[in-house]
Scaffold this motif. Structure first.
Motif, PDB file in Angstrom:
ATOM      1  N   GLU A  11      56.741  51.809 -21.380  1.00  0.00           N
ATOM      2  CA  GLU A  11      57.161  50.449 -21.708  1.00  0.00           C
ATOM      3  C   GLU A  11      56.138  49.839 -22.651  1.00  0.00           C
ATOM      4  OE1 GLU A  11      57.557  48.188 -18.129  1.00  0.00           O
ATOM      5  OE2 GLU A  11      59.089  49.505 -17.262  1.00  0.00           O
ATOM      6  N   ARG A  12      56.601  48.982 -23.560  1.00  0.00           N
ATOM      7  CA  ARG A  12      55.700  48.336 -24.512  1.00  0.00           C
ATOM      8  C   ARG A  12      56.139  46.886 -24.735  1.00  0.00           C
ATOM      9  NH1 ARG A  12      51.144  50.386 -25.524  1.00  0.00           N
ATOM     10  NH2 ARG A  12      51.092  50.001 -27.763  1.00  0.00           N
ATOM     11  N   THR A  30      60.280  42.939 -25.018  1.00  0.00           N
ATOM     12  CA  THR A  30      59.967  44.002 -24.075  1.00  0.00           C
ATOM     13  C   THR A  30      60.734  45.247 -24.487  1.00  0.00           C
ATOM     14  OG1 THR A  30      59.617  42.442 -22.256  1.00  0.00           O
ATOM     15  CG2 THR A  30      60.063  44.737 -21.674  1.00  0.00           C
ATOM     16  N   LEU A  38      61.735  49.154 -23.699  1.00  0.00           N
ATOM     17  CA  LEU A  38      61.839  50.136 -22.631  1.00  0.00           C
ATOM     18  C   LEU A  38      62.184  51.501 -23.211  1.00  0.00           C
ATOM     19  CD1 LEU A  38      63.988  48.006 -20.141  1.00  0.00           C
ATOM     20  CD2 LEU A  38      61.486  48.151 -20.288  1.00  0.00           C
ATOM     21  N   ARG A  97      52.315  47.208 -21.876  1.00  0.00           N
ATOM     22  CA  ARG A  97      52.999  46.395 -20.874  1.00  0.00           C
ATOM     23  C   ARG A  97      52.484  46.830 -19.503  1.00  0.00           C
ATOM     24  NH1 ARG A  97      58.445  45.990 -18.311  1.00  0.00           N
ATOM     25  NH2 ARG A  97      58.795  43.744 -18.018  1.00  0.00           N
ATOM     26  N   HIS A 122      52.771  56.367 -22.637  1.00  0.00           N
ATOM     27  CA  HIS A 122      54.019  56.245 -23.386  1.00  0.00           C
ATOM     28  C   HIS A 122      54.068  57.288 -24.499  1.00  0.00           C
ATOM     29  CE1 HIS A 122      51.321  53.833 -25.933  1.00  0.00           C
ATOM     30  NE2 HIS A 122      52.173  54.048 -26.926  1.00  0.00           N
ATOM     31  N   ARG A 141      69.277  48.419 -27.683  1.00  0.00           N
ATOM     32  CA  ARG A 141      69.224  49.113 -26.387  1.00  0.00           C
ATOM     33  C   ARG A 141      70.415  50.057 -26.306  1.00  0.00           C
ATOM     34  NH1 ARG A 141      66.434  45.628 -22.324  1.00  0.00           N
ATOM     35  NH2 ARG A 141      64.773  46.458 -23.640  1.00  0.00           N
TER      36      ARG A 141
END
Length: 295
Positions: free
Chosen positions: A52-53, A63, A65, A83, A88, A123
């Motif tokens: 996550e970043r 945010t 994911l 995050r 990651h 997303r």
């Protein structure tokens, strides 16, 4: 190609032989926040495989994911930060403006449209994610094995990713943006104010009074929200505007320094060179086909 079999870092197309599409893959297991080159002329496609970043882009914090695509326009200020999970894996494709310039107008506009959305995060659903990751893993396999013609194949996959993304966006409604908190809305308002008043005297004390927030709270939350310190962000914004004026105006360099908000020409020159890697005069010469204007 399995992600776990890749080395911690792979790259393609960087200087001195810059390619139309450049690639960076990184696996990080420690704290990492971007520290330099927070805007550039390339268009950027960022995909997060795992983790996550936080991603600050233009004037908002997002945010990110695993499975998210981030699409960043040319010359857009941006910065990633940790995050929850420090571990990651991500890949970034950088598209040179020349990559699009070589295309017919209709195709050029289709591919560029993915970078010009109000909401830069896409997303993906499971099917879309599997398709995108399949292409990206094929690209990384090319970089690992380097078969004949791999450079051309990497650029083909880069183009295919943009076509796929454009088609996904045309088929589905825009992703619903995260509902920002009152604090985020306030900070977005402050960032937008800086973006439009960069050429005026600005400091934390004045902004805290204008937006009815304490100076210490503003300093802390601005850093948390954007990933930049206030002075760092203001300077970056002024340099970005100065670059645009150097590329497209006939103003002298002294006039540009003042128009960008710098009250000291010497400081402007030093700051510009630190951020851009060259003097304002050299920058103008490169971006105006060697023709300079006095300053």
């Amino acid at each position: 190609m399995e992600l776990s079999k890749l080395p911690d870092s792979l790259s393609f197309g960087k200087k001195p032989d810059t390619r139309p599409v450049q690639v960076e893959f990184d696996r990080r297991s420690m704290y990492y926040t971007m520290t330099a080159n927070h805007f550039h002329s390339e268009y950027e496609l960022y995909y997060l495989f795992t983790g996550e970043r936080y991603y600050f882009i233009k004037d908002r914090n997002y945010t990110i994911l695993a499975g998210d695509l981030v699409l960043i326009d040319s010359e857009e200020v941006h910065k990633t930060a940790n995050r929850n999970d420090l571990i990651h894996e991500r890949i970034v494709l950088y598209y040179q403006p020349a990559f699009f310039a070589a295309l017919p107008a209709e195709e050029r506009e289709l591919l560029l449209s993915v970078f010009r959305r109000d909401y830069p995060v896409l997303r993906l659903n499971l099917q879309e994610r599997l398709t995108v990751e399949g292409l990206l893993l094929s690209l990384l396999e090319e970089l690992m094995e380097k078969p004949p013609g791999f450079s051309l194949r990497v650029e083909q996959i880069g183009a295919e990713l943009l076509v796929l993304t454009a088609r996904i966006l045309l088929k589905k409604e825009a992703v619903a943006a995260e509902v920002p908190s009152p604090s985020q809305l306030k900070l977005t308002e402050i960032v937008r104010y800086i973006n439009t008043h960069y050429n005026e005297p600005l400091d934390l004390e004045g902004l805290s009074a204008r937006f009815f927030i304490s100076k210490s709270h503003l300093s802390r939350t601005f850093k948390e929200f954007t990933g930049f310190g206030f002075s760092e962000y203001l300077t970056l914004t002024r340099i970005k505007e100065a670059q645009q004026m150097l590329r497209g105006s006939t103003q002298t360099i002294t006039e540009i320094s003042e128009a960008a908000g710098f009250d000291n020409f010497s400081h402007f020159g030093k700051t510009f060179k630190k951020a851009s890697g060259m003097s304002p005069r050299q920058y103008r010469a490169i971006h105006q086909n060697g023709k300079t204007n006095g300053g």
